[in-house]
Design a protein around this motif. Structure first.
Motif, mmCIF file in Angstrom:
data_model
loop_
_atom_site.group_PDB
_atom_site.id
_atom_site.type_symbol
_atom_site.label_atom_id
_atom_site.label_comp_id
_atom_site.label_asym_id
_atom_site.label_seq_id
_atom_site.Cartn_x
_atom_site.Cartn_y
_atom_site.Cartn_z
ATOM 1 N N ALA A 58 0.890 -1.174 0.180
ATOM 2 C CA ALA A 58 -0.001 0.050 0.035
ATOM 3 C C ALA A 58 0.832 1.354 0.068
ATOM 4 C CB ALA A 58 -0.998 0.050 1.198
ATOM 5 N N LYS A 59 1.959 1.251 0.857
ATOM 6 C CA LYS A 59 2.896 2.357 0.668
ATOM 7 C C LYS A 59 3.571 2.614 -0.638
ATOM 8 C CE LYS A 59 6.745 4.100 3.372
ATOM 9 N NZ LYS A 59 7.431 4.402 2.404
ATOM 10 N N ALA A 60 3.984 1.420 -1.174
ATOM 11 C CA ALA A 60 4.484 1.435 -2.472
ATOM 12 C C ALA A 60 3.488 2.140 -3.703
ATOM 13 C CB ALA A 60 5.065 0.348 -3.176
ATOM 14 N N GLU A 61 2.341 1.563 -3.328
ATOM 15 C CA GLU A 61 1.294 2.124 -4.267
ATOM 16 C C GLU A 61 0.765 3.633 -4.044
ATOM 17 O OE1 GLU A 61 -3.433 1.026 -5.296
ATOM 18 O OE2 GLU A 61 -2.200 -0.617 -4.678
ATOM 19 N N ALA A 62 0.874 4.064 -2.977
ATOM 20 C CA ALA A 62 0.667 5.495 -2.679
ATOM 21 C C ALA A 62 1.949 6.310 -3.382
ATOM 22 C CB ALA A 62 0.605 5.736 -1.233
ATOM 23 N N ASP A 63 3.189 5.937 -2.888
ATOM 24 C CA ASP A 63 4.363 6.512 -3.399
ATOM 25 C C ASP A 63 4.070 6.642 -4.763
ATOM 26 O OD1 ASP A 63 5.200 7.065 -0.876
ATOM 27 O OD2 ASP A 63 6.582 5.182 -0.926
ATOM 28 N N ASN A 64 3.901 5.643 -5.496
ATOM 29 C CA ASN A 64 3.617 5.687 -7.057
ATOM 30 C C ASN A 64 2.725 6.768 -7.510
ATOM 31 O OD1 ASN A 64 5.806 3.823 -7.423
ATOM 32 N ND2 ASN A 64 4.244 2.056 -7.667
ATOM 33 N N ALA A 65 1.463 6.507 -6.951
ATOM 34 C CA ALA A 65 0.309 7.522 -6.993
ATOM 35 C C ALA A 65 0.583 8.843 -6.977
ATOM 36 C CB ALA A 65 -0.951 7.210 -6.300
ATOM 37 N N ARG A 68 3.247 10.066 -10.015
ATOM 38 C CA ARG A 68 2.568 10.088 -11.134
ATOM 39 C C ARG A 68 1.741 11.330 -11.119
ATOM 40 N NH1 ARG A 68 1.533 4.515 -10.570
ATOM 41 N NH2 ARG A 68 -0.722 4.982 -9.675
ATOM 42 N N ALA A 69 1.177 11.862 -9.995
ATOM 43 C CA ALA A 69 0.390 13.228 -9.967
ATOM 44 C C ALA A 69 1.291 14.192 -9.943
ATOM 45 C CB ALA A 69 -0.519 13.122 -8.482
ATOM 46 N N GLU A 70 2.537 14.088 -9.390
ATOM 47 C CA GLU A 70 3.437 15.098 -9.240
ATOM 48 C C GLU A 70 3.939 15.383 -10.954
ATOM 49 O OE1 GLU A 70 6.477 14.194 -6.747
ATOM 50 O OE2 GLU A 70 5.657 14.699 -4.930
ATOM 51 N N GLU A 71 4.087 14.455 -11.593
ATOM 52 C CA GLU A 71 4.615 14.382 -12.882
ATOM 53 C C GLU A 71 3.509 14.831 -13.852
ATOM 54 O OE1 GLU A 71 5.530 10.417 -14.233
ATOM 55 O OE2 GLU A 71 7.299 10.224 -13.054
ATOM 56 N N ASP A 72 2.349 14.524 -13.768
ATOM 57 C CA ASP A 72 1.067 14.973 -14.341
ATOM 58 C C ASP A 72 1.165 16.667 -13.969
ATOM 59 O OD1 ASP A 72 0.488 12.807 -15.168
ATOM 60 O OD2 ASP A 72 -1.212 12.314 -14.020
ATOM 61 N N ILE A 73 1.309 17.152 -12.696
ATOM 62 C CA ILE A 73 1.313 18.348 -12.511
ATOM 63 C C ILE A 73 2.014 19.130 -13.244
ATOM 64 C CG2 ILE A 73 1.586 20.250 -10.669
ATOM 65 C CD1 ILE A 73 -0.093 18.063 -9.031
ATOM 66 N N SER A 74 3.448 18.539 -13.146
ATOM 67 C CA SER A 74 4.753 18.904 -13.942
ATOM 68 C C SER A 74 4.416 19.320 -15.372
ATOM 69 C CB SER A 74 5.766 18.138 -13.529
ATOM 70 O OG SER A 74 6.950 18.832 -14.685
ATOM 71 N N LYS A 75 3.835 18.308 -16.157
ATOM 72 C CA LYS A 75 3.468 18.481 -17.213
ATOM 73 C C LYS A 75 2.429 19.485 -17.683
ATOM 74 C CE LYS A 75 4.907 13.482 -18.614
ATOM 75 N NZ LYS A 75 4.262 12.306 -19.035
ATOM 76 N N ALA A 76 1.273 19.468 -16.851
ATOM 77 C CA ALA A 76 0.196 20.613 -17.048
ATOM 78 C C ALA A 76 1.086 21.949 -17.130
ATOM 79 C CB ALA A 76 -0.794 20.241 -16.058
ATOM 80 N N ARG A 77 1.821 22.074 -16.032
ATOM 81 C CA ARG A 77 2.365 23.490 -15.966
ATOM 82 C C ARG A 77 3.282 23.709 -17.141
ATOM 83 N NH1 ARG A 77 4.158 22.600 -9.863
ATOM 84 N NH2 ARG A 77 2.217 23.473 -9.133
#
Length: 186
Positions: A58-65, A68-77
């Motif tokens: 669960a910790k690994a899954e949360a870290d991956n999510a 991914r969210a940080e990458e999506d935000i970076s791309k959106a910016r």
């Protein structure tokens, strides 16, 4: 015979056990208890290992999510203006085409400028940039308009008289307020 007769108690329970038999019975009971405790311990250790594994997954899954969210935000910016810039490219093309005509008449330049302005306004509207252009006689709205001057008038106070410069908003946020003149209080 009374109810508390030791002979009767011995007769009912059979022969009295010897001290060695009592020690052996006690040792057997303790061995059974130890065996049960070891089995319980093994079961709890297995449950603990399973829960630790679930926690790590669960910790690994949360870290991956999160990653991914940080990458999506970076791309959106990074690419936020890509669509906006793409919608402005036809406007640039029109301006360049108009400037490439060496012998254009004033009327042709005016028509070209009007067509290019329509293109630009359409591109802004597609990107949710809306014009703030209050009508003369409308109530002054300080959230979307900025009063540049106050003029005497027979109209109600704080009524828009003229628009000196249009304003613009994007997603209900004012980019630039409309510059207006308003009526003075009587």
């Amino acid at each position: 015979m009374s109810d508390n007769d030791p002979n009767q108690t011995q007769a009912q329970s059979g022969a009295q056990a010897s001290p060695e038999e009592l020690i052996a019975a006690q040792a057997a009971n303790e061995a059974d208890a130890l065996s049960r405790a070891q089995a319980d311990l093994a079961e709890l250790q297995a449950k603990s290992a399973a829960l630790a594994d679930q926690f790590l997954r669960a910790k690994a899954e949360a870290d991956n999510a999160r990653r991914r969210a940080e990458e999506d935000i970076s791309k959106a910016r990074k690419f936020a203006v890509e669509g906006f810039a793409d919608s402005l490219l036809p406007v640039v093309d029109s301006l360049e085409a108009g400037l490439s005509l060496p012998e254009a008449t004033a009327e042709q330049i005016r028509e070209g400028a009007q067509a290019t302005l329509r293109q630009l306004l359409a591109a802004l509207e597609r990107n949710k940039v809306l014009v703030i252009n209050p009508a003369a006689g409308s109530k002054f709205d300080p959230h979307q308009q900025q009063a540049i001057s106050v003029v005497p008038s027979e109209l109600e106070a704080n009524t828009v008289v003229t628009v000196l410069q249009k304003g613009y908003s994007i997603a209900e946020r004012v980019l630039r307020p409309a510059l207006v003149t308003v009526t003075a209080p009587k």
